[in-house]
Write a protein that holds these residues in place. Sequence first.
Motif, PDB file in Angstrom:
ATOM      1  N   MET A   1      10.421  11.622  11.651  1.00  0.00           N
ATOM      2  CA  MET A   1      10.714  11.561  10.852  1.00  0.00           C
ATOM      3  C   MET A   1       9.907  10.151  10.040  1.00  0.00           C
ATOM      4  N   LYS A   2      10.320   9.520   9.305  1.00  0.00           N
ATOM      5  CA  LYS A   2       9.998   8.755   8.415  1.00  0.00           C
ATOM      6  C   LYS A   2      10.682   7.508   7.816  1.00  0.00           C
ATOM      7  N   VAL A   3      10.996   6.529   7.382  1.00  0.00           N
ATOM      8  CA  VAL A   3      11.833   6.054   6.585  1.00  0.00           C
ATOM      9  C   VAL A   3      10.954   4.712   5.834  1.00  0.00           C
ATOM     10  N   VAL A   4      10.912   5.424   4.179  1.00  0.00           N
ATOM     11  CA  VAL A   4      10.602   4.875   3.445  1.00  0.00           C
ATOM     12  C   VAL A   4      10.889   3.507   3.009  1.00  0.00           C
ATOM     13  N   GLY A   5      10.527   2.446   2.846  1.00  0.00           N
ATOM     14  CA  GLY A   5      12.015   1.601   2.326  1.00  0.00           C
ATOM     15  C   GLY A   5      11.385   0.151   2.705  1.00  0.00           C
ATOM     16  N   SER A   6      12.188  -0.630   2.786  1.00  0.00           N
ATOM     17  CA  SER A   6      11.428  -2.868   2.488  1.00  0.00           C
ATOM     18  C   SER A   6      12.363  -2.545   3.772  1.00  0.00           C
ATOM     19  N   THR A   7      12.156  -3.637   4.787  1.00  0.00           N
ATOM     20  CA  THR A   7      12.438  -4.622   5.915  1.00  0.00           C
ATOM     21  C   THR A   7      14.541  -5.221   5.009  1.00  0.00           C
ATOM     22  N   SER A   8      13.956  -6.157   4.237  1.00  0.00           N
ATOM     23  CA  SER A   8      15.136  -6.589   3.087  1.00  0.00           C
ATOM     24  C   SER A   8      16.253  -5.872   2.664  1.00  0.00           C
ATOM     25  N   ASN A   9      15.862  -4.748   2.822  1.00  0.00           N
ATOM     26  CA  ASN A   9      16.382  -3.711   1.895  1.00  0.00           C
ATOM     27  C   ASN A   9      17.945  -2.680   3.058  1.00  0.00           C
ATOM     28  N   PRO A  10      19.313  -4.082   3.000  1.00  0.00           N
ATOM     29  CA  PRO A  10      20.078  -3.335   3.042  1.00  0.00           C
ATOM     30  C   PRO A  10      20.844  -2.085   3.606  1.00  0.00           C
ATOM     31  N   TYR A  11      21.266  -1.126   2.899  1.00  0.00           N
ATOM     32  CA  TYR A  11      20.675   0.084   3.328  1.00  0.00           C
ATOM     33  C   TYR A  11      19.685   0.800   3.745  1.00  0.00           C
ATOM     34  N   VAL A  12      18.727   0.675   3.587  1.00  0.00           N
ATOM     35  CA  VAL A  12      17.796   1.238   4.602  1.00  0.00           C
ATOM     36  C   VAL A  12      17.738   0.661   6.316  1.00  0.00           C
ATOM     37  N   ASP A  38       6.556  -1.727  -7.970  1.00  0.00           N
ATOM     38  CA  ASP A  38       5.702  -1.402  -8.620  1.00  0.00           C
ATOM     39  C   ASP A  38       4.456  -1.004  -8.289  1.00  0.00           C
ATOM     40  N   ALA A  39       4.760  -0.440  -6.800  1.00  0.00           N
ATOM     41  CA  ALA A  39       3.211  -0.346  -6.177  1.00  0.00           C
ATOM     42  C   ALA A  39       3.230   1.639  -7.043  1.00  0.00           C
ATOM     43  N   PRO A  40       2.089   2.009  -6.623  1.00  0.00           N
ATOM     44  CA  PRO A  40       2.376   3.800  -5.980  1.00  0.00           C
ATOM     45  C   PRO A  40       3.116   3.612  -4.267  1.00  0.00           C
ATOM     46  N   PRO A  41       3.619   4.482  -4.236  1.00  0.00           N
ATOM     47  CA  PRO A  41       3.842   5.135  -3.075  1.00  0.00           C
ATOM     48  C   PRO A  41       3.435   5.908  -2.152  1.00  0.00           C
ATOM     49  N   PRO A  42       3.243   5.926  -0.630  1.00  0.00           N
ATOM     50  CA  PRO A  42       1.838   5.911   0.075  1.00  0.00           C
ATOM     51  C   PRO A  42       2.055   6.948  -0.042  1.00  0.00           C
ATOM     52  N   TYR A  43       3.175   8.321   0.261  1.00  0.00           N
ATOM     53  CA  TYR A  43       3.361   9.503  -0.257  1.00  0.00           C
ATOM     54  C   TYR A  43       3.546   9.681  -1.469  1.00  0.00           C
ATOM     55  N   PRO A  44       3.229  11.585  -1.281  1.00  0.00           N
ATOM     56  CA  PRO A  44       3.260  12.280  -2.758  1.00  0.00           C
ATOM     57  C   PRO A  44       4.209  11.952  -3.705  1.00  0.00           C
ATOM     58  N   SER A  45       4.220  11.821  -4.533  1.00  0.00           N
ATOM     59  CA  SER A  45       5.059  11.294  -5.880  1.00  0.00           C
ATOM     60  C   SER A  45       6.967  12.550  -5.275  1.00  0.00           C
ATOM     61  N   SER A  46       6.221  14.285  -4.763  1.00  0.00           N
ATOM     62  CA  SER A  46       6.867  14.789  -4.970  1.00  0.00           C
ATOM     63  C   SER A  46       7.695  14.693  -4.148  1.00  0.00           C
ATOM     64  N   LEU A  47       7.281  13.870  -2.588  1.00  0.00           N
ATOM     65  CA  LEU A  47       8.625  13.856  -1.892  1.00  0.00           C
ATOM     66  C   LEU A  47       9.398  12.455  -1.798  1.00  0.00           C
ATOM     67  N   GLY A  48       9.386  11.898  -2.976  1.00  0.00           N
ATOM     68  CA  GLY A  48      10.049  10.133  -3.089  1.00  0.00           C
ATOM     69  C   GLY A  48      11.146  10.717  -3.991  1.00  0.00           C
ATOM     70  N   SER A  49      11.944   9.628  -4.125  1.00  0.00           N
ATOM     71  CA  SER A  49      13.471   9.801  -4.813  1.00  0.00           C
ATOM     72  C   SER A  49      12.560   9.910  -6.381  1.00  0.00           C
ATOM     73  N   PRO A  50      13.145  10.184  -6.912  1.00  0.00           N
ATOM     74  CA  PRO A  50      12.872  10.395  -8.819  1.00  0.00           C
ATOM     75  C   PRO A  50      13.152   9.303  -9.153  1.00  0.00           C
ATOM     76  N   LEU A  51      14.402   8.739  -8.794  1.00  0.00           N
ATOM     77  CA  LEU A  51      15.105   7.184  -8.967  1.00  0.00           C
ATOM     78  C   LEU A  51      13.793   5.926  -8.627  1.00  0.00           C
ATOM     79  N   GLY A  52      13.144   5.914  -7.754  1.00  0.00           N
ATOM     80  CA  GLY A  52      12.310   5.192  -6.728  1.00  0.00           C
ATOM     81  C   GLY A  52      13.049   4.294  -6.554  1.00  0.00           C
ATOM     82  N   GLU A  53      13.694   4.846  -5.738  1.00  0.00           N
ATOM     83  CA  GLU A  53      14.998   4.169  -4.953  1.00  0.00           C
ATOM     84  C   GLU A  53      14.987   4.313  -3.378  1.00  0.00           C
ATOM     85  N   ALA A  54      15.112   2.888  -2.470  1.00  0.00           N
ATOM     86  CA  ALA A  54      15.223   3.025  -0.783  1.00  0.00           C
ATOM     87  C   ALA A  54      16.309   3.260  -0.867  1.00  0.00           C
TER      88      ALA A  54
END
Length: 209
Positions: A1-12, A38-54
């Motif tokens: 499994m892989k968690v996509v997000g940022s180290t500063s995001n509390p939900y992550v 704003d950067a393109p995600p490093p995984y297919p867009s079909s796998l990401g949240s449509p809201l662009g949220e982590a």
Amino acid sequence: MKVVGSTSNPYVRKVRIVLAEKKLDFDCDFLGQGARTDAPPPYPSSLGSPLGEAPCLVTEGGECIFDSRVIVEYLDTLSPVGKLLPAVGRERAAVKTWEALADGMLEATALAWLESHWEGRDASQCCQRWIDHQLGNIEQTLVFMRNSLAEHAYCMGAHFCLADIAVGVALDHLDCRFPQLGWRDRHSNLASLHNRLSQRSSFMETTPP
């Protein structure tokens, strides 16, 4: 499994703590600081949240699960180790209510902080009434949590669970954004809970930069 997000995001961070408590193996794909990028995600867009949220959780099969509350509920089913959610009934609803409160306080913290730190605006362009409203929501939530916790060691009594993870993350984030609030002076039992949680390895290993 892989968690996509940022180290500063509390939900992550909430998701990472649950993974650590459940002793589940995972990789992290940190996109930068903040809930959006704003950067393109490093995984297919079909796998990401449509809201662009982590966060997003990419499963071993390549499916994407998003929203931290959905992710942690799913993760708790993957291993019997460190069960964090009751299976059914009022106890489960109570744990999820604590989580909703904590997530709501995170949102109020973010809204107040963003209004006071909006890039390209000076202090005169910030709406202090909006900031005060959000800080008022935070204080009301702290009072509710304090009264609900009472003299218990953890949110649900004697046992650590998902409610404590959510509350601990929210209190840490409040300290990060508004250290001047001094909430510990008014809510000593929450301060004791926070100190207890801060000593857990899952919290120490996921401390934001």
